[in-house]
Design a protein around this motif. Structure first.
Motif, PDB file in Angstrom:
ATOM      1  N   GLU A 110       1.722  31.748 -44.858  1.00  0.00           N
ATOM      2  CA  GLU A 110       1.098  33.001 -44.439  1.00  0.00           C
ATOM      3  C   GLU A 110      -0.109  32.716 -43.570  1.00  0.00           C
ATOM      4  O   GLU A 110      -0.312  33.348 -42.550  1.00  0.00           O
ATOM      5  CB  GLU A 110       0.660  33.823 -45.653  1.00  0.00           C
ATOM      6  CG  GLU A 110       1.776  34.588 -46.291  1.00  0.00           C
ATOM      7  CD  GLU A 110       1.273  35.503 -47.378  1.00  0.00           C
ATOM      8  OE1 GLU A 110       0.183  36.071 -47.223  1.00  0.00           O
ATOM      9  OE2 GLU A 110       1.982  35.653 -48.375  1.00  0.00           O
ATOM     10  N   HIS A 111      -0.918  31.755 -43.950  1.00  0.00           N
ATOM     11  CA  HIS A 111      -2.114  31.426 -43.182  1.00  0.00           C
ATOM     12  C   HIS A 111      -1.732  30.930 -41.793  1.00  0.00           C
ATOM     13  O   HIS A 111      -2.316  31.347 -40.799  1.00  0.00           O
ATOM     14  CB  HIS A 111      -2.950  30.381 -43.932  1.00  0.00           C
ATOM     15  CG  HIS A 111      -4.171  29.965 -43.181  1.00  0.00           C
ATOM     16  ND1 HIS A 111      -5.247  30.802 -43.038  1.00  0.00           N
ATOM     17  CD2 HIS A 111      -4.459  28.832 -42.507  1.00  0.00           C
ATOM     18  CE1 HIS A 111      -6.163  30.184 -42.309  1.00  0.00           C
ATOM     19  NE2 HIS A 111      -5.716  28.993 -41.982  1.00  0.00           N
ATOM     20  N   ASP A 112      -0.735  30.048 -41.724  1.00  0.00           N
ATOM     21  CA  ASP A 112      -0.284  29.539 -40.431  1.00  0.00           C
ATOM     22  C   ASP A 112       0.220  30.675 -39.561  1.00  0.00           C
ATOM     23  O   ASP A 112      -0.058  30.724 -38.370  1.00  0.00           O
ATOM     24  CB  ASP A 112       0.830  28.507 -40.606  1.00  0.00           C
ATOM     25  CG  ASP A 112       0.335  27.224 -41.253  1.00  0.00           C
ATOM     26  OD1 ASP A 112       1.195  26.461 -41.727  1.00  0.00           O
ATOM     27  OD2 ASP A 112      -0.886  27.001 -41.282  1.00  0.00           O
ATOM     28  N   PHE A 113       0.961  31.591 -40.153  1.00  0.00           N
ATOM     29  CA  PHE A 113       1.489  32.713 -39.400  1.00  0.00           C
ATOM     30  C   PHE A 113       0.350  33.581 -38.878  1.00  0.00           C
ATOM     31  O   PHE A 113       0.359  33.990 -37.723  1.00  0.00           O
ATOM     32  CB  PHE A 113       2.432  33.551 -40.267  1.00  0.00           C
ATOM     33  CG  PHE A 113       2.923  34.780 -39.563  1.00  0.00           C
ATOM     34  CD1 PHE A 113       3.882  34.686 -38.576  1.00  0.00           C
ATOM     35  CD2 PHE A 113       2.406  36.016 -39.877  1.00  0.00           C
ATOM     36  CE1 PHE A 113       4.327  35.815 -37.915  1.00  0.00           C
ATOM     37  CE2 PHE A 113       2.845  37.144 -39.221  1.00  0.00           C
ATOM     38  CZ  PHE A 113       3.811  37.034 -38.238  1.00  0.00           C
ATOM     39  N   ASP A 114      -0.645  33.852 -39.724  1.00  0.00           N
ATOM     40  CA  ASP A 114      -1.770  34.675 -39.300  1.00  0.00           C
ATOM     41  C   ASP A 114      -2.498  34.044 -38.126  1.00  0.00           C
ATOM     42  O   ASP A 114      -2.920  34.745 -37.209  1.00  0.00           O
ATOM     43  CB  ASP A 114      -2.738  34.916 -40.466  1.00  0.00           C
ATOM     44  CG  ASP A 114      -2.125  35.825 -41.527  1.00  0.00           C
ATOM     45  OD1 ASP A 114      -1.150  36.544 -41.219  1.00  0.00           O
ATOM     46  OD2 ASP A 114      -2.621  35.805 -42.665  1.00  0.00           O
ATOM     47  N   GLU A 115      -2.642  32.734 -38.125  1.00  0.00           N
ATOM     48  CA  GLU A 115      -3.292  32.062 -37.003  1.00  0.00           C
ATOM     49  C   GLU A 115      -2.420  32.132 -35.754  1.00  0.00           C
ATOM     50  O   GLU A 115      -2.912  32.377 -34.656  1.00  0.00           O
ATOM     51  CB  GLU A 115      -3.573  30.600 -37.344  1.00  0.00           C
ATOM     52  CG  GLU A 115      -4.717  30.418 -38.307  1.00  0.00           C
ATOM     53  CD  GLU A 115      -4.962  28.958 -38.657  1.00  0.00           C
ATOM     54  OE1 GLU A 115      -4.386  28.068 -37.997  1.00  0.00           O
ATOM     55  OE2 GLU A 115      -5.721  28.726 -39.598  1.00  0.00           O
ATOM     56  N   ASP A 116      -1.117  31.950 -35.922  1.00  0.00           N
ATOM     57  CA  ASP A 116      -0.204  31.981 -34.781  1.00  0.00           C
ATOM     58  C   ASP A 116      -0.146  33.367 -34.145  1.00  0.00           C
ATOM     59  O   ASP A 116      -0.133  33.494 -32.924  1.00  0.00           O
ATOM     60  CB  ASP A 116       1.210  31.570 -35.200  1.00  0.00           C
ATOM     61  CG  ASP A 116       1.305  30.104 -35.577  1.00  0.00           C
ATOM     62  OD1 ASP A 116       0.384  29.339 -35.226  1.00  0.00           O
ATOM     63  OD2 ASP A 116       2.295  29.733 -36.224  1.00  0.00           O
ATOM     64  N   ILE A 117      -0.089  34.396 -34.974  1.00  0.00           N
ATOM     65  CA  ILE A 117       0.083  35.750 -34.439  1.00  0.00           C
ATOM     66  C   ILE A 117      -1.109  36.164 -33.581  1.00  0.00           C
ATOM     67  O   ILE A 117      -0.956  36.926 -32.640  1.00  0.00           O
ATOM     68  CB  ILE A 117       0.350  36.773 -35.572  1.00  0.00           C
ATOM     69  CG1 ILE A 117       0.907  38.100 -35.009  1.00  0.00           C
ATOM     70  CG2 ILE A 117      -0.896  37.095 -36.340  1.00  0.00           C
ATOM     71  CD1 ILE A 117       2.351  38.126 -34.838  1.00  0.00           C
ATOM     72  N   THR A 118      -2.287  35.653 -33.884  1.00  0.00           N
ATOM     73  CA  THR A 118      -3.455  36.028 -33.087  1.00  0.00           C
ATOM     74  C   THR A 118      -3.392  35.451 -31.687  1.00  0.00           C
ATOM     75  O   THR A 118      -4.061  35.960 -30.788  1.00  0.00           O
ATOM     76  CB  THR A 118      -4.765  35.582 -33.771  1.00  0.00           C
ATOM     77  OG1 THR A 118      -4.742  34.174 -33.946  1.00  0.00           O
ATOM     78  CG2 THR A 118      -4.957  36.284 -35.104  1.00  0.00           C
ATOM     79  N   LYS A 119      -2.590  34.430 -31.488  1.00  0.00           N
ATOM     80  CA  LYS A 119      -2.468  33.798 -30.174  1.00  0.00           C
ATOM     81  C   LYS A 119      -1.471  34.525 -29.270  1.00  0.00           C
ATOM     82  O   LYS A 119      -1.415  34.281 -28.082  1.00  0.00           O
ATOM     83  CB  LYS A 119      -2.044  32.329 -30.339  1.00  0.00           C
ATOM     84  CG  LYS A 119      -3.070  31.506 -31.091  1.00  0.00           C
ATOM     85  CD  LYS A 119      -2.567  30.111 -31.355  1.00  0.00           C
ATOM     86  CE  LYS A 119      -3.537  29.362 -32.247  1.00  0.00           C
ATOM     87  NZ  LYS A 119      -2.992  28.085 -32.678  1.00  0.00           N
ATOM     88  N   ILE A 120      -0.680  35.382 -29.843  1.00  0.00           N
ATOM     89  CA  ILE A 120       0.378  36.055 -29.099  1.00  0.00           C
ATOM     90  C   ILE A 120      -0.194  37.308 -28.442  1.00  0.00           C
ATOM     91  O   ILE A 120      -1.002  38.004 -29.030  1.00  0.00           O
ATOM     92  CB  ILE A 120       1.525  36.456 -30.052  1.00  0.00           C
ATOM     93  CG1 ILE A 120       2.121  35.196 -30.668  1.00  0.00           C
ATOM     94  CG2 ILE A 120       2.589  37.255 -29.321  1.00  0.00           C
ATOM     95  CD1 ILE A 120       3.058  35.492 -31.796  1.00  0.00           C
ATOM     96  N   LYS A 121       0.261  37.583 -27.244  1.00  0.00           N
ATOM     97  CA  LYS A 121      -0.200  38.797 -26.580  1.00  0.00           C
ATOM     98  C   LYS A 121       0.153  40.008 -27.435  1.00  0.00           C
ATOM     99  O   LYS A 121       1.242  40.094 -28.000  1.00  0.00           O
ATOM    100  CB  LYS A 121       0.438  38.929 -25.203  1.00  0.00           C
ATOM    101  CG  LYS A 121      -0.090  37.922 -24.220  1.00  0.00           C
ATOM    102  CD  LYS A 121       0.479  38.193 -22.852  1.00  0.00           C
ATOM    103  CE  LYS A 121      -0.132  37.236 -21.853  1.00  0.00           C
ATOM    104  NZ  LYS A 121       0.374  37.491 -20.511  1.00  0.00           N
ATOM    105  N   ALA A 122      -0.764  40.952 -27.474  1.00  0.00           N
ATOM    106  CA  ALA A 122      -0.602  42.130 -28.331  1.00  0.00           C
ATOM    107  C   ALA A 122       0.674  42.904 -28.019  1.00  0.00           C
ATOM    108  O   ALA A 122       1.342  43.394 -28.928  1.00  0.00           O
ATOM    109  CB  ALA A 122      -1.811  43.037 -28.192  1.00  0.00           C
ATOM    110  N   GLU A 123       1.047  42.978 -26.774  1.00  0.00           N
ATOM    111  CA  GLU A 123       2.235  43.761 -26.420  1.00  0.00           C
ATOM    112  C   GLU A 123       3.502  43.173 -27.029  1.00  0.00           C
ATOM    113  O   GLU A 123       4.373  43.904 -27.486  1.00  0.00           O
ATOM    114  CB  GLU A 123       2.385  43.893 -24.912  1.00  0.00           C
ATOM    115  CG  GLU A 123       2.533  42.562 -24.198  1.00  0.00           C
ATOM    116  CD  GLU A 123       2.319  42.663 -22.701  1.00  0.00           C
ATOM    117  OE1 GLU A 123       3.280  42.358 -21.970  1.00  0.00           O
ATOM    118  OE2 GLU A 123       1.216  43.049 -22.283  1.00  0.00           O
ATOM    119  N   TYR A 124       3.615  41.841 -27.064  1.00  0.00           N
ATOM    120  CA  TYR A 124       4.790  41.219 -27.672  1.00  0.00           C
ATOM    121  C   TYR A 124       4.791  41.421 -29.182  1.00  0.00           C
ATOM    122  O   TYR A 124       5.841  41.665 -29.779  1.00  0.00           O
ATOM    123  CB  TYR A 124       4.857  39.731 -27.345  1.00  0.00           C
ATOM    124  CG  TYR A 124       5.061  39.447 -25.878  1.00  0.00           C
ATOM    125  CD1 TYR A 124       6.099  40.040 -25.170  1.00  0.00           C
ATOM    126  CD2 TYR A 124       4.212  38.592 -25.197  1.00  0.00           C
ATOM    127  CE1 TYR A 124       6.291  39.790 -23.828  1.00  0.00           C
ATOM    128  CE2 TYR A 124       4.391  38.330 -23.846  1.00  0.00           C
ATOM    129  CZ  TYR A 124       5.440  38.931 -23.164  1.00  0.00           C
ATOM    130  OH  TYR A 124       5.609  38.681 -21.842  1.00  0.00           O
TER     131      TYR A 124
END
Length: 190
Positions: A110-124
């Protein structure tokens, strides 16, 4: 907009001043449409929920005590109306027949995912969230975006905390898959 101006508009709305109601609607419509769009895939349905919710806002303005954020108060009405709309469309969209078992490994993921998701453009990310089932999308939004606890989500949706956790875990798993597919497709388009 200044707090005093907003307070004046709210008070005029409570007195059934139609021009003030229109002003308040226009002031918050865009943000609240965004809130409702996180819960429903259909733009038209989200607009309906916003409009229905503003009727509730205007009816309940007398209950607002000016102690907290007015926008937060309106947002809560929008979220609850969005959840009600999902319930009406799907008889039991939040039920699951299995409980998700959390352990140390799932917490790390979950922590890894939370860090990864912040790097993705909001629209995607928003597009991917829209592709989730109503149950997964709702729990994900309530937990990740609205910052509700699993206990609060369970109470709001009339499910168990375990079901809330399970739906969140499955939502994150599905988001990983959707986003990885989107990025593979994006790379192939170049």
């Amino acid at each position: 907009m200044e707090d005093d101006q907003l307070k004046e508009i709210i008070e005029r709305c409570a007195a059934q001043d139609r021009s003030a109601q229109e002003q308040l609607f226009k002031l918050f419509y865009g943000k609240m449409l965004g809130v409702c769009m996180r819960y429903t895939k259909d733009h038209d349905r989200a607009q309906e929920v916003v409009q229905e919710s503003f009727i509730k806002v205007f009816d309940k303005l007398g209950e607002f005590d000016f102690k907290g954020s007015f926008e937060g108060w309106v947002r809560r009405i929008m979220v609850n109306a969005s959840i009600d709309a999902i319930r009406k469309r799907n008889r039991q969209p939040f039920s699951t027949d299995e409980e998700y078992v959390f352990n140390e490994r799932s917490s790390v993921q979950e922590h890894d995912f939370d860090e990864d998701i912040t790097k993705i453009k909001a629209e995607y990310a928003m597009e991917a969230i829209q592709e989730l089932s109503p149950a997964y999308r709702t729990v994900f939004n309530l937990f990740v975006i609205e910052n509700y606890s699993h206990k609060e989500i369970a109470q709001i949706l009339d499910i168990t905390e375990g079901t809330s956790k399970s739906n969140l875990a499955k939502a994150k798993q599905n988001l990983r898959k959707i986003l990885s597919e989107k990025f593979v497709n994006i790379d192939h388009e170049r």
